[in-house]
Design a protein around this motif. Sequence first.
Motif, PDB file in Angstrom:
ATOM      1  N   ILE A  83      -5.120  43.025  16.853  1.00 15.62           N
ATOM      2  CA  ILE A  83      -4.559  42.125  17.731  1.00 15.62           C
ATOM      3  C   ILE A  83      -3.356  42.387  18.602  1.00 15.62           C
ATOM      4  N   ALA A  84      -2.663  43.261  18.126  1.00 14.00           N
ATOM      5  CA  ALA A  84      -1.295  43.911  18.793  1.00 14.00           C
ATOM      6  C   ALA A  84      -1.552  44.698  19.726  1.00 14.00           C
ATOM      7  N   MET A  85      -3.014  45.688  19.386  1.00 17.54           N
ATOM      8  CA  MET A  85      -3.208  46.415  20.526  1.00 17.54           C
ATOM      9  C   MET A  85      -3.933  45.762  21.565  1.00 17.54           C
ATOM     10  N   LEU A  86      -4.548  44.691  21.402  1.00 14.10           N
ATOM     11  CA  LEU A  86      -5.279  43.702  22.301  1.00 14.10           C
ATOM     12  C   LEU A  86      -4.182  43.093  23.133  1.00 14.10           C
ATOM     13  N   ASP A  87      -2.986  42.825  22.748  1.00 10.52           N
ATOM     14  CA  ASP A  87      -2.070  42.332  23.289  1.00 10.52           C
ATOM     15  C   ASP A  87      -1.226  43.200  24.350  1.00 10.52           C
ATOM     16  N   SER A  88      -1.066  44.370  23.878  1.00  9.53           N
ATOM     17  CA  SER A  88      -0.546  45.319  24.784  1.00  9.53           C
ATOM     18  C   SER A  88      -1.525  45.942  25.834  1.00  9.53           C
ATOM     19  N   PHE A  89      -2.897  45.737  25.582  1.00  9.78           N
ATOM     20  CA  PHE A  89      -3.956  46.025  26.609  1.00  9.78           C
ATOM     21  C   PHE A  89      -4.031  45.028  27.743  1.00  9.78           C
ATOM     22  N   GLY A  90      -3.750  43.854  27.265  1.00 10.56           N
ATOM     23  CA  GLY A  90      -3.650  42.510  28.193  1.00 10.56           C
ATOM     24  C   GLY A  90      -2.371  42.682  28.941  1.00 10.56           C
ATOM     25  N   ILE A  91      -1.412  43.169  28.400  1.00  5.64           N
ATOM     26  CA  ILE A  91      -0.155  43.399  29.331  1.00  5.64           C
ATOM     27  C   ILE A  91      -0.396  44.468  30.156  1.00  5.64           C
ATOM     28  N   MET A  92      -1.088  45.504  29.668  1.00  9.02           N
ATOM     29  CA  MET A  92      -1.438  46.512  30.775  1.00  9.02           C
ATOM     30  C   MET A  92      -2.228  46.214  31.987  1.00  9.02           C
ATOM     31  N   LEU A  93      -3.137  45.334  31.685  1.00 11.19           N
ATOM     32  CA  LEU A  93      -4.107  44.632  32.638  1.00 11.19           C
ATOM     33  C   LEU A  93      -3.412  43.865  33.801  1.00 11.19           C
ATOM     34  N   THR A  94      -2.167  43.169  33.344  1.00 15.25           N
ATOM     35  CA  THR A  94      -1.599  42.383  34.376  1.00 15.25           C
ATOM     36  C   THR A  94      -0.541  43.538  35.090  1.00 15.25           C
ATOM     37  N   GLY A  95      -0.583  44.852  34.751  1.00 14.33           N
ATOM     38  CA  GLY A  95       0.209  45.704  35.714  1.00 14.33           C
ATOM     39  C   GLY A  95       1.736  45.977  34.927  1.00 14.33           C
ATOM     40  N   LYS A  96       2.169  45.434  33.687  1.00 15.72           N
ATOM     41  CA  LYS A  96       3.419  45.499  33.166  1.00 15.72           C
ATOM     42  C   LYS A  96       3.369  46.661  32.326  1.00 15.72           C
ATOM     43  N   THR A  97       4.383  47.057  31.724  1.00 20.06           N
ATOM     44  CA  THR A  97       4.385  48.104  30.748  1.00 20.06           C
ATOM     45  C   THR A  97       4.670  47.249  29.465  1.00 20.06           C
ATOM     46  N   PRO A  98       3.504  47.827  28.502  1.00 21.08           N
ATOM     47  CA  PRO A  98       3.500  47.139  27.143  1.00 21.08           C
ATOM     48  C   PRO A  98       5.063  47.747  26.310  1.00 21.08           C
ATOM     49  N   GLN A  99       5.278  46.599  25.423  1.00 23.36           N
ATOM     50  CA  GLN A  99       6.392  47.043  24.658  1.00 23.36           C
ATOM     51  C   GLN A  99       6.590  48.042  24.133  1.00 23.36           C
ATOM     52  N   TYR A 100       5.352  48.757  23.460  1.00 27.99           N
ATOM     53  CA  TYR A 100       5.609  49.922  22.588  1.00 27.99           C
ATOM     54  C   TYR A 100       6.159  51.143  23.486  1.00 27.99           C
ATOM     55  N   VAL A 101       5.684  51.244  24.692  1.00 25.73           N
ATOM     56  CA  VAL A 101       6.091  52.347  25.559  1.00 25.73           C
ATOM     57  C   VAL A 101       7.609  52.064  25.783  1.00 25.73           C
ATOM     58  N   GLN A 102       8.096  50.936  26.047  1.00 25.27           N
ATOM     59  CA  GLN A 102       9.546  51.044  26.332  1.00 25.27           C
ATOM     60  C   GLN A 102      10.299  51.309  24.931  1.00 25.27           C
ATOM     61  N   ASN A 103       9.879  50.788  23.727  1.00 21.87           N
ATOM     62  CA  ASN A 103      10.562  51.074  22.492  1.00 21.87           C
ATOM     63  C   ASN A 103      10.319  52.454  22.172  1.00 21.87           C
ATOM     64  N   GLU A 104       9.261  53.232  22.565  1.00 21.31           N
ATOM     65  CA  GLU A 104       9.159  54.444  22.276  1.00 21.31           C
ATOM     66  C   GLU A 104      10.172  55.235  23.057  1.00 21.31           C
ATOM     67  N   ASN A 105      10.699  54.945  23.974  1.00 23.20           N
ATOM     68  CA  ASN A 105      11.530  55.595  25.245  1.00 23.20           C
ATOM     69  C   ASN A 105      12.951  55.678  24.449  1.00 23.20           C
ATOM     70  N   GLU A 106      13.336  54.565  23.886  1.00 30.76           N
ATOM     71  CA  GLU A 106      14.586  54.498  23.257  1.00 30.76           C
ATOM     72  C   GLU A 106      14.335  55.100  21.985  1.00 30.76           C
ATOM     73  N   LEU A 107      14.624  56.644  21.794  1.00 29.94           N
ATOM     74  CA  LEU A 107      14.366  57.228  20.595  1.00 29.94           C
ATOM     75  C   LEU A 107      15.082  56.724  19.217  1.00 29.94           C
ATOM     76  N   SER A 108      14.430  56.267  18.398  1.00 25.54           N
ATOM     77  CA  SER A 108      15.137  55.927  17.084  1.00 25.54           C
ATOM     78  C   SER A 108      15.643  57.027  16.173  1.00 25.54           C
ATOM     79  N   ALA A 109      17.002  56.885  16.155  1.00 24.55           N
ATOM     80  CA  ALA A 109      17.480  58.147  15.410  1.00 24.55           C
ATOM     81  C   ALA A 109      17.277  58.100  13.931  1.00 24.55           C
ATOM     82  N   SER A 110      16.700  56.817  13.428  1.00 25.18           N
ATOM     83  CA  SER A 110      16.759  57.075  12.090  1.00 25.18           C
ATOM     84  C   SER A 110      15.122  57.382  11.628  1.00 25.18           C
ATOM     85  N   GLY A 111      14.336  57.981  12.514  1.00 20.09           N
ATOM     86  CA  GLY A 111      13.035  58.241  12.364  1.00 20.09           C
ATOM     87  C   GLY A 111      12.945  59.144  10.978  1.00 20.09           C
ATOM     88  N   VAL A 112      11.482  58.960  10.537  1.00 23.18           N
ATOM     89  CA  VAL A 112      11.439  59.757   9.290  1.00 23.18           C
ATOM     90  C   VAL A 112      11.268  61.026   9.395  1.00 23.18           C
TER      91      VAL A 112
END
Lengths: 434, 173
Positions: free
Chosen positions: B143-172
């Motif tokens: 469902i989450a992926m479907l959600d991002s797919f829907g957002i992309m269809l409307t021409g916007k940037t999905p959340q995961y891309v935005q969050n990926e760009n802010e690099l998390s410093a506490s990555g594993v």
Amino acid sequence: MDMTLVGGILVVCMLLMLTSGIWVALTLTGLAIIGLSLIDNSSIGLLLGTSSWSATTGWSLTALPLFIWMGEILFRTRLSRDLFEGLAPVLSRLPGKLLHVNILSCGIFAAVSGSSAATAATIGRMTLPELSKRGYDDSMAIGTLAGSGTLGLLIPPSIILIIYGVAAEVSIARLFLAGALPGLVLILLFMAYTAIWSIIRGKTSGVVDDISYSFRDKLLALRKLLPIVILIGGVLGSIYQGVATPTEAAAFGVFGALLLSKILGGFTIGSFLESVAGAVKNSCMLGLILVGAHFLTLAMGFIGIPNALAEWIASLGLSPVQLIMCLTLFFIAMGCFLDGISVIVLTTSVVLPMVTQAGIDTIWFGIFLVLVVEMSQITPPVGFNLFVIQSLTGKNIIYIARAALPFFFMIAIAIVLITVYPSIALYLPTLMSS
Amino acid sequence: MNALRRYFYLTSAVLSGASLVIMTTLILAQIAARFVGAVIPSSEDFAGWLLSATIFFGLAYTFQEGGHIRVTMLVTRLSEAKRRYLEFFNIVCGLAISGYLAFYTIFTVYESYDFEDVTDTYLVVPLWMVQSPMALGSLFLFIAMLDSFGIMLTGKTPQYVQNENELSASGVE
């Protein structure tokens, strides 16, 4: 279908899927589905269902989110400041002075955290500003941090050793024991390089902190390290003495970390929730990769690629040392583009039978793999420690990679050492009973 | 719609976090019980099942946060327009694979239910009960992926891309 052809198709698919940016975990699952359909397996979906279940329910695997959580809690305390203030007076006389603080505090933090990026981030955000304020050489400050941040992978508890242990079916407690001495060797190598570099450069150029500390000052400062030393002793000591399984020690570690953050102060309900969210994010990321890797290993077994590779290597008649040299080069190349976890899971699903076939000890091989992955953490273009330090300093990645290069070679020396003297890794595990 | 979306990812995070906390408490309780000579029956098995719940429940939240790792070397070097095409390709492949995973984990749980399978542990529990977080969590991810797919269809940037760009410093890693 011919196995060589299946293997070829899978390699091409893997390269395409990974480089186009499909999530690593889903790529692994997808590859397994493609591979199984190529050999006309009729129950792919059922295999996926049962393998997903067994991949995520192991008792030894429960240590994974716990150690991640423990690190997430300590990341949010003032532990890094205490490490700096505790170590600085003691190390102020060594050639290289406070550069050694970087190395040793990473080493100590690594003993409570299982990850290299978390280690570099926690220590670096404290030490880098302090070192630059005192006029230490920038590239050396960054290099020591990048290099010793990778200790998080090797010094137990280590997330990557848990993953290797689960995938290769090797005792995690033994792997943790095996990682300890090579970790110390690496710390010594880093410190030796730093000291020699400082002596050759005449002095630690431009450093302004010529405070001399009395013996009393040093003792008082060392007291700041006491809580963390007790925590490390409790967690690792209980595993090493065999009184607790790694999972139990990890749960105890979470408890100890919460207690410690209560004592150190500044840890709120908010930071508690943040630490849970951070642990969830990292555990789920790794969990999905494990689901994919478990399924891919299963698929590989059905197709027969690992065994065929093992026979092929055996027919070449390479000596173990030659094989290790080839593998090192192969892994370094792979590590330039893939993160460490992916290298490990792809390796265990394909290469492991070949390694056991060549008569290489699986515990030793785990330590070797981790060392190679450590190198890959500081090689561009994909090196997670480089990314972390980039976000800490704003310097470009090539500059950071060049600063880290000497430490890349130190890790290479460590690999040579454990190859020539395997007992560095294998002596401690023999002490463990049962 | 946005409130619904927020609650969905929050649910994923809360269920996963709660499983983690309960799992830790259970293991600690078991250690404490051992000191006084008592045993919590099947605690190791329950810990394993809670681990599975932790992992699967949190998949959707982790996806939204950009936490699932992937090689972004190529996507980040492309021009905006080309990147859009490639991200479309990625999310379609992601949908296919996560959909497959969701379908068959649900099927596995249904079979356990249908055959009335029980666990082979000291405390006997219907297998479908402890397996259901796996099916639900995989469905959440789809469902989450479907959600991002829907957002992309409307021409916007999905959340995961935005969050990926802010690099998390506490990555594993």
